[in-house]
Design a protein around this motif. Structure first.
Motif, mmCIF file in Angstrom:
data_model
loop_
_atom_site.group_PDB
_atom_site.id
_atom_site.type_symbol
_atom_site.label_atom_id
_atom_site.label_comp_id
_atom_site.label_asym_id
_atom_site.label_seq_id
_atom_site.Cartn_x
_atom_site.Cartn_y
_atom_site.Cartn_z
ATOM 1 N N ILE A 180 21.722 -34.296 -114.223
ATOM 2 C CA ILE A 180 21.234 -33.625 -113.034
ATOM 3 C C ILE A 180 20.237 -32.527 -113.393
ATOM 4 C CG2 ILE A 180 21.905 -32.308 -110.988
ATOM 5 C CD1 ILE A 180 22.842 -35.239 -110.969
ATOM 6 N N LEU A 181 20.622 -31.600 -114.251
ATOM 7 C CA LEU A 181 19.747 -30.483 -114.604
ATOM 8 C C LEU A 181 19.461 -30.470 -116.099
ATOM 9 C CD1 LEU A 181 21.341 -27.556 -112.549
ATOM 10 C CD2 LEU A 181 19.245 -28.798 -112.034
ATOM 11 N N TYR A 182 18.229 -30.163 -116.443
ATOM 12 C CA TYR A 182 17.849 -29.973 -117.842
ATOM 13 C C TYR A 182 17.705 -28.493 -118.169
ATOM 14 C CZ TYR A 182 17.040 -34.957 -117.984
ATOM 15 O OH TYR A 182 17.209 -36.322 -117.932
ATOM 16 N N THR A 183 17.548 -27.671 -117.156
ATOM 17 C CA THR A 183 17.440 -26.233 -117.361
ATOM 18 C C THR A 183 18.824 -25.615 -117.197
ATOM 19 O OG1 THR A 183 15.199 -26.247 -116.469
ATOM 20 C CG2 THR A 183 16.312 -24.110 -116.597
ATOM 21 N N GLN A 184 19.247 -24.890 -118.209
ATOM 22 C CA GLN A 184 20.540 -24.222 -118.165
ATOM 23 C C GLN A 184 20.420 -22.895 -117.417
ATOM 24 O OE1 GLN A 184 23.125 -26.045 -119.274
ATOM 25 N NE2 GLN A 184 21.511 -27.561 -119.647
ATOM 26 N N ARG A 185 21.552 -22.314 -117.055
ATOM 27 C CA ARG A 185 21.547 -21.061 -116.289
ATOM 28 C C ARG A 185 20.814 -19.948 -117.008
ATOM 29 N NH1 ARG A 185 26.596 -23.264 -114.961
ATOM 30 N NH2 ARG A 185 26.848 -23.540 -112.725
ATOM 31 N N ASP A 186 20.833 -19.956 -118.350
ATOM 32 C CA ASP A 186 20.154 -18.895 -119.109
ATOM 33 C C ASP A 186 18.667 -19.183 -119.303
ATOM 34 O OD1 ASP A 186 20.102 -20.915 -121.001
ATOM 35 O OD2 ASP A 186 21.292 -19.836 -122.492
ATOM 36 N N GLY A 187 18.181 -20.298 -118.749
ATOM 37 C CA GLY A 187 16.766 -20.641 -118.832
ATOM 38 C C GLY A 187 16.415 -21.565 -119.978
ATOM 39 N N THR A 188 17.341 -21.820 -120.889
ATOM 40 C CA THR A 188 17.042 -22.744 -121.988
ATOM 41 C C THR A 188 16.915 -24.158 -121.432
ATOM 42 O OG1 THR A 188 19.394 -23.063 -122.501
ATOM 43 C CG2 THR A 188 18.218 -21.335 -123.739
ATOM 44 N N GLN A 189 16.160 -24.976 -122.150
ATOM 45 C CA GLN A 189 15.881 -26.332 -121.691
ATOM 46 C C GLN A 189 16.437 -27.357 -122.673
ATOM 47 O OE1 GLN A 189 13.041 -27.531 -119.338
ATOM 48 N NE2 GLN A 189 13.491 -25.675 -118.206
ATOM 49 N N ASP A 190 17.121 -28.359 -122.138
ATOM 50 C CA ASP A 190 17.540 -29.500 -122.938
ATOM 51 C C ASP A 190 16.347 -30.439 -123.093
ATOM 52 O OD1 ASP A 190 20.119 -28.505 -123.011
ATOM 53 O OD2 ASP A 190 20.825 -29.766 -121.365
ATOM 54 N N LEU A 191 16.404 -31.302 -124.094
ATOM 55 C CA LEU A 191 15.341 -32.291 -124.268
ATOM 56 C C LEU A 191 15.312 -33.227 -123.069
ATOM 57 C CD1 LEU A 191 15.673 -33.256 -128.022
ATOM 58 C CD2 LEU A 191 13.893 -31.875 -126.951
ATOM 59 N N ARG A 192 14.127 -33.530 -122.608
ATOM 60 C CA ARG A 192 13.959 -34.425 -121.460
ATOM 61 C C ARG A 192 13.498 -35.792 -121.945
ATOM 62 N NH1 ARG A 192 12.991 -31.338 -116.423
ATOM 63 N NH2 ARG A 192 13.368 -29.181 -116.955
ATOM 64 N N PRO A 193 13.921 -36.837 -121.257
ATOM 65 C CA PRO A 193 13.461 -38.184 -121.637
ATOM 66 C C PRO A 193 11.985 -38.365 -121.271
ATOM 67 C CG PRO A 193 14.823 -38.274 -119.665
ATOM 68 C CD PRO A 193 14.849 -36.851 -120.140
ATOM 69 N N THR A 194 11.394 -39.365 -121.851
ATOM 70 C CA THR A 194 10.014 -39.707 -121.530
ATOM 71 C C THR A 194 10.029 -40.700 -120.365
ATOM 72 O OG1 THR A 194 9.389 -39.424 -123.830
ATOM 73 C CG2 THR A 194 7.884 -40.678 -122.449
ATOM 74 N N TYR A 195 9.238 -40.414 -119.352
ATOM 75 C CA TYR A 195 9.149 -41.269 -118.172
ATOM 76 C C TYR A 195 7.717 -41.771 -118.003
ATOM 77 C CZ TYR A 195 13.662 -39.335 -116.683
ATOM 78 O OH TYR A 195 14.965 -38.977 -116.614
ATOM 79 N N PRO A 196 7.533 -42.839 -117.218
ATOM 80 C CA PRO A 196 6.168 -43.269 -116.893
ATOM 81 C C PRO A 196 5.446 -42.175 -116.107
ATOM 82 C CG PRO A 196 7.778 -44.932 -116.228
ATOM 83 C CD PRO A 196 8.546 -43.709 -116.615
#
Length: 127
Positions: free
Chosen positions: A3-19
């Motif tokens: 659902i979310l890639y941005t954590q509450r502290d603002g850090t970002q998880d790696l996102r998949p590559t999309y078209p």
């Protein structure tokens, strides 16, 4: 589904590559005409081919015409409008039913096949 890639502290998880996203067809109002619109948000939704076909069927499945006769603009706008109020989990379950082809009634299979052809015209793979 993540659902979310941005954590509450603002850090970002790696996102998949999309078209590359398709451009929107329009701005759909969640407000009534004349209301003071505060913002227009942009939402990009990664969808499978089955999800696109399910959304198109939900949006325009009651039409008397074949999806083979629909324009790319009509197909995209129909799917986008459906996505303004569609529950993602419901759509995912509907799409699973499309993927399990044997569960679809024979009388509507030609329409569903035409919906897939319409999706392929409106959203060619690798677009």
């Amino acid at each position: 589904m993540t659902i979310l890639y941005t954590q509450r502290d603002g850090t970002q998880d790696l996102r998949p590559t999309y078209p590359t996203p398709t451009p929107p067809t329009d701005i759909f109002g969640a407000t009534d005409p004349g209301e003071d619109v505060h913002a227009v948000i942009t939402l990009q939704v990664a969808m499978t081919r089955d999800m696109l076909a399910a959304a198109l069927d939900l949006a325009a499945g009651n039409c008397e015409e074949s999806p083979d006769s629909w324009s790319v603009e009509f197909i995209r706008e129909s799917i986008e409008l459906q996505m303004t109020y569609e529950n993602f989990l419901h759509l995912e379950r509907s799409a699973q039913g499309y993927a399990e082809w044997g569960d679809i009634d024979d009388s509507i299979k030609p329409f569903i096949q035409a919906a897939y052809r319409a999706v392929d015209r409106a959203y060619p793979k690798g677009l």
